[in-house]
Design a protein around this motif. Structure first.
Motif, mmCIF file in Angstrom:
data_model
loop_
_atom_site.group_PDB
_atom_site.id
_atom_site.type_symbol
_atom_site.label_atom_id
_atom_site.label_comp_id
_atom_site.label_asym_id
_atom_site.label_seq_id
_atom_site.Cartn_x
_atom_site.Cartn_y
_atom_site.Cartn_z
ATOM 1 N N THR A 58 0.848 -1.192 0.000
ATOM 2 C CA THR A 58 0.000 0.000 0.000
ATOM 3 C C THR A 58 0.883 1.241 0.000
ATOM 4 O OG1 THR A 58 -0.084 0.265 2.401
ATOM 5 C CG2 THR A 58 -1.702 -1.245 1.400
ATOM 6 N N TRP A 59 0.263 2.368 -0.349
ATOM 7 C CA TRP A 59 1.021 3.603 -0.379
ATOM 8 C C TRP A 59 1.506 3.994 1.019
ATOM 9 C CZ3 TRP A 59 3.754 6.097 -3.658
ATOM 10 C CH2 TRP A 59 4.162 7.402 -3.398
ATOM 11 N N ASP A 60 0.686 3.749 2.018
ATOM 12 C CA ASP A 60 1.088 4.057 3.394
ATOM 13 C C ASP A 60 2.302 3.228 3.809
ATOM 14 O OD1 ASP A 60 -0.862 5.952 3.673
ATOM 15 O OD2 ASP A 60 -2.268 4.655 4.766
ATOM 16 N N GLU A 61 2.294 1.939 3.461
ATOM 17 C CA GLU A 61 3.450 1.088 3.760
ATOM 18 C C GLU A 61 4.688 1.588 3.023
ATOM 19 O OE1 GLU A 61 1.211 -3.237 4.465
ATOM 20 O OE2 GLU A 61 2.301 -2.851 2.610
ATOM 21 N N TRP A 72 4.121 -1.601 -9.591
ATOM 22 C CA TRP A 72 4.002 -0.338 -10.337
ATOM 23 C C TRP A 72 3.281 -0.654 -11.636
ATOM 24 C CZ3 TRP A 72 7.848 0.263 -14.555
ATOM 25 C CH2 TRP A 72 7.675 1.438 -15.285
ATOM 26 N N ASP A 73 2.410 0.239 -12.056
ATOM 27 C CA ASP A 73 1.564 -0.087 -13.214
ATOM 28 C C ASP A 73 2.249 0.049 -14.567
ATOM 29 O OD1 ASP A 73 1.608 2.658 -13.771
ATOM 30 O OD2 ASP A 73 -0.385 3.025 -12.933
ATOM 31 N N GLY A 74 3.534 0.428 -14.568
ATOM 32 C CA GLY A 74 4.295 0.447 -15.814
ATOM 33 C C GLY A 74 4.216 1.734 -16.608
ATOM 34 N N THR A 75 3.491 2.737 -16.127
ATOM 35 C CA THR A 75 3.363 3.976 -16.890
ATOM 36 C C THR A 75 4.363 5.022 -16.400
ATOM 37 O OG1 THR A 75 1.730 5.003 -15.416
ATOM 38 C CG2 THR A 75 0.891 3.542 -17.155
ATOM 39 N N VAL A 76 4.816 5.849 -17.334
ATOM 40 C CA VAL A 76 5.744 6.927 -16.993
ATOM 41 C C VAL A 76 5.065 7.931 -16.064
ATOM 42 C CG1 VAL A 76 7.089 8.852 -17.924
ATOM 43 C CG2 VAL A 76 7.047 6.666 -19.132
ATOM 44 N N GLU A 77 3.782 8.156 -16.288
ATOM 45 C CA GLU A 77 3.042 9.117 -15.476
ATOM 46 C C GLU A 77 3.056 8.712 -13.997
ATOM 47 O OE1 GLU A 77 2.052 9.408 -19.587
ATOM 48 O OE2 GLU A 77 1.834 7.679 -18.235
ATOM 49 N N THR A 78 2.794 7.435 -13.733
ATOM 50 C CA THR A 78 2.796 6.956 -12.351
ATOM 51 C C THR A 78 4.200 6.999 -11.762
ATOM 52 O OG1 THR A 78 0.903 5.514 -12.774
ATOM 53 C CG2 THR A 78 2.267 4.981 -10.872
ATOM 54 N N GLY A 104 -0.240 -8.275 -9.138
ATOM 55 C CA GLY A 104 -0.544 -7.416 -8.007
ATOM 56 C C GLY A 104 -1.125 -6.100 -8.474
ATOM 57 N N LYS A 105 -1.203 -5.147 -7.554
ATOM 58 C CA LYS A 105 -1.746 -3.841 -7.877
ATOM 59 C C LYS A 105 -0.718 -2.759 -7.576
ATOM 60 C CE LYS A 105 -6.569 -5.101 -6.963
ATOM 61 N NZ LYS A 105 -7.786 -4.783 -6.166
ATOM 62 N N THR A 156 -1.525 3.658 -7.817
ATOM 63 C CA THR A 156 -2.790 3.805 -8.551
ATOM 64 C C THR A 156 -3.762 2.654 -8.342
ATOM 65 O OG1 THR A 156 -1.934 2.681 -10.534
ATOM 66 C CG2 THR A 156 -1.578 5.073 -10.365
ATOM 67 N N GLY A 157 -3.252 1.496 -7.915
ATOM 68 C CA GLY A 157 -4.109 0.324 -7.785
ATOM 69 C C GLY A 157 -4.341 -0.395 -9.099
#
Length: 488
Positions: free
Chosen positions: A420-423, A439-445, A469-470, A474-475
Motif C-alpha cells: 500500500t502507499w502508506d506502507e 508499479w503499473d508500468g506507466t511513466v506518469e505513475t 498485483g496492484k 494507482t491500484g
C-alpha cells in the motif's frame, strides 16, 4: 583525529564530506563543480582501474583513446541522445585568447570564433561511432570490443565530491557486433563483470536489473544497472551497461557486408563506471573513525608503527616483515616519522582505512610478539613474530569477507515489500533501503511516485519473478514488483 569527524547519526552528509577531506581523498578545486583527486584517493582509483582493466581484457576487450572535443553536429545525429545530454554540455566557441587592449589580462579573441562549436565530451558515443564508420566494412571486422579510460564533463548544479562532479574520471566501453543476440550477450556480460567487481573486490553487494524506459540511457533500447545500498538507506547506481540496438549505427551509417553478401547495420553496446565508485566505497563501509577499505582495494594493506619510535631492533624486525609481506603480494608501509607519536599514527592510519596495523614495541619484542590490529572490527591480538606474516595473509581474506558480509546483511535487512502507499512511505521515511513494490508500468505513475516520495525506480530485478498485483499508487494491475529507493 576521530573527533574531527561528524558522526553518521548526527549528519550523514557531513560525515561523508569529513572522511573525504580528512582521509586525504579529494578536495574542491578553483573550478566550480570540479574536484582535485589527491594522491591517496587517486591510488584507490588506480586499484579500481587496474582490476577492472584486467577483467575487461580477460573478456576480449582492448583499450583505445578518442578526442576530448566533439563537433556539435555529431550530437545532433541521434535525437534522443542529444536531448538527454543537451543541458549538461560544456561548449567551446573560440580557439584563441588575446591580451586585453585595456591592460586587464587576457580576453577571448572575438575574431577567433570557431566555424562549428565543439562539445567537451559528456560521453563518447558520437565521436566513436563516427570513427567506427571508417573501421567497419565487413563482418570480418566485427566484433569491435573497445574500452576507453578518460575524463568527461557534465555541468552539475549540485555537486558532491566523487558522487557528482562536473568533471569525473571513468571508463566507457563501446562495442559493435554482427547480430542483435551478440550485442545483448555483451551488454549482460559487462553488467556481470561490474557486479563481480563490486562484490568480490569492493566487498559491496549489488542488485542487478533493468532500468525502466524513463530511466534508460539516452539513445539506448535497454539499460541494465547494478544498484548498491549505502549505510544511510539510500541507493547508489554503481554501474550501467546499455544495449543500443542499431540507433547509433543508423545515425552514423555504420554498415558492414554480411556473410549473406548484403549490407547490414551493426548492433551496439556501451557501458561504464566512474570515480563515483570511490564514493560508494566510503558510504558502504566506513565508520565514525574514518575510512574502512576492503584489502583488495586498499593502496596500503598493512602499516607498521614502531612504539614509541624506531630503533635498530625494531627496524630489523620491521624490515624483515616488510620483505616477507611484499613477497606475498601484500602492500606495506613502515611509518618511521619521528615527529608523530604512536597514538597519532594509529588514528591517522585508521582514518585512511588501512586494513591491518602492526605495532612493534620493545616490550612486545622481548616477549617475542607483535600487536596486530584489524581496521574493520578494531580487534587486537598479540601474535608471535614468526607467525605474523601467515596471520596477516589470512586476515586479508577474513577482513575482505567480513566487510562484504556486514554490507550484505545490512542490504538484505533493508529490502522490504510494500503493498500500500502508506506502507511504501512508512518504509522510506522510517527504515530506508530498497522497497519492493508493484508499479503499473506507466511513466506518469513513475513520475508521480517520485514527486510524492522523492523515491525513484532503481531497477526491475533480473531475478524477479512474475507476480500479479496492484500498483502501490494507482491500484492498477501490475505483473512484477520492482525496486524503489531514495538515491544519490
Amino acid at each position: 583525529m576521530a573527533k574531527v569527524i561528524t558522526s553518521r547519526e548526527e549528519d550523514y552528509s557531513e560525515w561523508y564530506n569529513d572522511i573525504v577531506k580528512k582521509a586525504g581523498l579529494a578536495d574542491h578545486s578553483a573550478v566550480r563543480g570540479c574536484m582535485v583527486i589527491k594522491p591517496y584517493g587517486f591510488a584507490i582509483w588506480e586499484k579500481i582501474q587496474a582490476q577492472l582493466d584486467k577483467m575487461f581484457k580477460e573478456t576480449g576487450h582492448v583499450n583505445a583513446y578518442f578526442p576530448l572535443l566533439i563537433p556539435k553536429s555529431f550530437l545532433s545525429k541521434e535525437a534522443e541522445h542529444v536531448e538527454g545530454f543537451a543541458k549538461e554540455c560544456a561548449v567551446v566557441t573560440h580557439h584563441r585568447l588575446m591580451n586585453d587592449p585595456n591592460g586587464s589580462g587576457v580576453i577571448v579573441d572575438p575574431s577567433a570564433k570557431l566555424e562549428e562549436e565543439l562539445i567537451i565530451r559528456p560521453t563518447s558515443e558520437t565521436i566513436i561511432w563516427n570513427t567506427y564508420k571508417k573501421w567497419v566494412n565487413s563482418y570480418r571486422d566485427l566484433p569491435l570490443l573497445i574500452n576507453q579510460w578518460a575524463n568527461v564533463m557534465r555541468w552539475e548544479m549540485r555537486t558532491r565530491l566523487f558522487l557528482r562532479t562536473a568533471e569525473f574520471l571513468w571508463q566507457e566501453g563501446h562495442t559493435a557486433h554482427e547480430t542483435e543476440a551478440e550485442a545483448v550477450a555483451e551488454t549482460l556480460q559487462m553488467l556481470n563483470v561490474y557486479a563481480e567487481f563490486a562484490e568480490k573486490h569492493m566487498a559491496m553487494p549489488v542488485m542487478k536489473g533493468a532500468k525502466t524506459a524513463n530511466e534508460r540511457f539516452a539513445g539506448a533500447l535497454e539499460t541494465y544497472t547494478i544498484e548498491a545500498l549505502m549505510q544511510d538507506g539510500k541507493a547508489l547506481q554503481a554501474g550501467t551497461s546499455h544495449f543500443l540496438g542499431q540507433n547509433f549505427a543508423k545515425a552514423f551509417d555504420v554498415k558492414f557486408l554480411g556473410k549473406d553478401n548484403k549490407e547490414h547495420f551493426v548492433w551496439a553496446t556501451s557501458w561504464g563506471v566512474s570515480t563515483r565508485m570511490i564514493g560508494a566505497l566510503i558510504m558502504a563501509h566506513s565508520d565514525d573513525e574514518g575510512l574502512v577499505l576492503p584489502p583488495k582495494l586498499a593502496p596500503i594493506q598493512v602499516v607498521i608503527v614502531p612504539i614509541p619510535k624506531p630503533n635498530d631492533d625494531i627496524d630489523e624486525v620491521a624490515n624483515k616483515l616488510m620483505a616477507e609481506l611484499k613477497a606475498k603480494g601484500i602492500s606495506v608501509k613502515y611509518d618511521q616519522d619521528e615527529k608523530k607519536r604512536p597514538g597519532f599514527k594509529f588514528a591517522e592510519w585508521e582514518m585512511k582505512g588501512v586494513p591491518v596495523r602492526l605495532g612493534i614495541g620493545k616490550r612486545d619484542l622481548e616477549k617475542g610478539v607483535i600487536e596486530v590490529a584489524r581496521r574493520d572490527t578494531k580487534e587486537k591480538a598479540s601474535i608471535p613474530v614468526e607467525n605474523v606474516v601467515d596471520h596477516v595473509e589470512q586476515l586479508m581474506e577474513d577482513i575482505q569477507n567480513n566487510i562484504y558480509n556486514k554490507a550484505a546483511t545490512f542490504r538484505d535487512n533493508h529490502i522490504t515489500k510494500a503493498d500500500t502507499w502508506d506502507e511504501f512511505m512508512d518504509i522510506l521515511d522510517n527504515k530506508g533501503g530498497f522497497v519492493l513494490a508493484h508499479w503499473d508500468g506507466t511513466v506518469e505513475t513513475e513520475k508521480k511516485i517520485k514527486e510524492l516520495s522523492k523515491a525513484t525506480t532503481r531497477c526491475i530485478p533480473m531475478d524477479g519473478k512474475a507476480e500479479a498485483g496492484k500498483c502501490v499508487l494507482t491500484g492498477n494491475p501490475s505483473e512484477q514488483r520492482i525496486l524503489f529507493a531514495r538515491a544519490y
